[in-house]
Design an enzyme around this catalytic site. Structure first.
Site, PDB file in Angstrom:
ATOM      1  N   VAL A  42     -57.143   1.914 113.684  1.00 46.29           N
ATOM      2  CA  VAL A  42     -57.192   3.206 114.363  1.00 46.29           C
ATOM      3  C   VAL A  42     -58.624   3.713 114.376  1.00 46.29           C
ATOM      4  O   VAL A  42     -59.348   3.598 113.380  1.00 46.29           O
ATOM      5  CB  VAL A  42     -56.284   4.236 113.655  1.00 46.29           C
ATOM      6  CG1 VAL A  42     -56.428   5.617 114.294  1.00 46.29           C
ATOM      7  CG2 VAL A  42     -54.826   3.781 113.683  1.00 46.29           C
ATOM      8  N   LYS A  43     -59.013   4.277 115.512  1.00 42.77           N
ATOM      9  CA  LYS A  43     -60.310   4.949 115.628  1.00 42.77           C
ATOM     10  C   LYS A  43     -60.060   6.449 115.712  1.00 42.77           C
ATOM     11  O   LYS A  43     -59.286   6.911 116.548  1.00 42.77           O
ATOM     12  CB  LYS A  43     -61.039   4.459 116.880  1.00 42.77           C
ATOM     13  CG  LYS A  43     -62.352   5.185 117.183  1.00 42.77           C
ATOM     14  CD  LYS A  43     -62.986   4.614 118.447  1.00 42.77           C
ATOM     15  CE  LYS A  43     -64.197   5.408 118.908  1.00 42.77           C
ATOM     16  NZ  LYS A  43     -64.805   4.838 120.133  1.00 42.77           N
ATOM     17  N   THR A  44     -60.701   7.198 114.828  1.00 44.61           N
ATOM     18  CA  THR A  44     -60.519   8.639 114.829  1.00 44.61           C
ATOM     19  C   THR A  44     -61.832   9.316 114.475  1.00 44.61           C
ATOM     20  O   THR A  44     -62.853   8.649 114.289  1.00 44.61           O
ATOM     21  CB  THR A  44     -59.389   9.051 113.869  1.00 44.61           C
ATOM     22  OG1 THR A  44     -59.003  10.394 114.155  1.00 44.61           O
ATOM     23  CG2 THR A  44     -59.804   8.936 112.411  1.00 44.61           C
TER      24      THR A  44
END
Length: 295
Positions: free
Chosen positions: A202-204
């Site tokens: 996940v990219k956050t």
């Protein structure tokens, strides 16, 4: 005719030693298929289990934004110094030589622009084309709390199902719904939903308070977005704090290619991510490298 090797005595079968099975230690990825793990092992350094991704996929909705007017002039000189390239298939085919031999995370969602509702995206790449391009993962936005939340989650589900079929990891990128606050509570919610839907990483966004809760509550690796351009010392501070609080890497664009010394900045970020330099040490490294880059 029998080979002498078939009757030769004294072979070492190691009967006194059990077979050693090497475990894949990337967070939450130990039970994935071999092909999936192989692709992730190209993205995440097997020694540090971290990654530095160079993002230059912005044109898929922003067009020729500052720093990306000419990929061949601004981004190509950085290829050698990054771990991973993140781009669209159009730029990959037209601007990235195959001999670059860098793992690619391919932007696989789109269908919007800065002139319209950003959350209104579709799956924009068939999995067969991603395989044809030999990429290591596909990426799509997920907009929790937005007008098109359901559609964006469904995009992730479609990619995950196709990815599981072919051994292709999926990166879910958390966009921010208009009615949501950019805080740890929101990014914990968005990241966890993405992981629950099957995204392998996940990219956050990094947040000042509670980011360690975002990483702790997400069962797969988190890489942080670079976000808007910051002064170099602030960007390196953000990197260091994110890694210190459990992030598995960074996916930076503007804070690299809009820097006054992009290559030096990319190298400094790698020092933070893979060698645990703190922000002060990394900024000093950037200043020293900058002198050589600008000569």
């Amino acid at each position: 005719m029998a080979d002498l090797d078939d009757i030769k005595e004294g072979k070492d079968f190691g009967i006194d030693r059990p077979q050693q099975n090497t475990l894949y230690t990337l967070k939450g990825c130990g039970s994935l298929d071999w092909g999936m793990q192989s692709r992730l092992a190209r993205i995440f350094n097997p020694h540090s289990n971290r990654t530095v991704m160079l993002a230059f996929d912005h044109g898929y909705f922003q067009g020729p934004t500052t720093g990306l007017e000419r990929i061949d002039l601004s981004i190509a000189p950085l290829f050698a110094d990054t771990d991973v390239l993140m781009c669209t298939r159009g730029v990959l085919r037209s601007q990235v030589p195959a001999a670059t031999n860098k793992p690619v995370v391919l932007r696989a969602s789109g269908g919007n622009s800065i002139l319209s509702e950003l959350s209104n995206e579709c799956v924009a790449v068939a999995m067969e084309d991603a395989l044809r391009l030999n990429v290591c993962a596909v990426a799509a936005q997920v907009y929790i709390g937005s007008e098109y939340e359901h559609q964006s989650i469904n995009n992730i589900i479609k990619l995950v199902d196709a990815g599981n079929r072919y051994g292709m990891p999926v990166l879910a990128v958390t966009g921010v719904g208009k009615e949501m606050t950019r805080d740890a509570r929101y990014f914990s919610l968005a990241s966890r939903i993405a992981a629950e839907m099957g995204a392998q990483f996940v990219k956050t966004y990094f947040v000042e308070e509670g980011f360690e809760k975002v990483t702790a509550s997400c069962p797969v690796p988190i890489v942080i977005a670079g976000g808007k351009k910051l002064p170099e010392h602030e960007a390196l501070e953000m990197c260091w704090r994110a890694i210190d609080q459990g992030a598995s890497g960074v996916d930076m664009g503007r804070n690299i290619f809009q820097s006054s010394a992009p290559r030096a900045m990319l190298k400094a970020v790698k020092k933070v991510v893979h060698e645990n330099l703190n922000a002060r040490e990394a900024y000093q490294f950037w200043q020293e490298e900058k002198q050589g880059e600008l000569k």
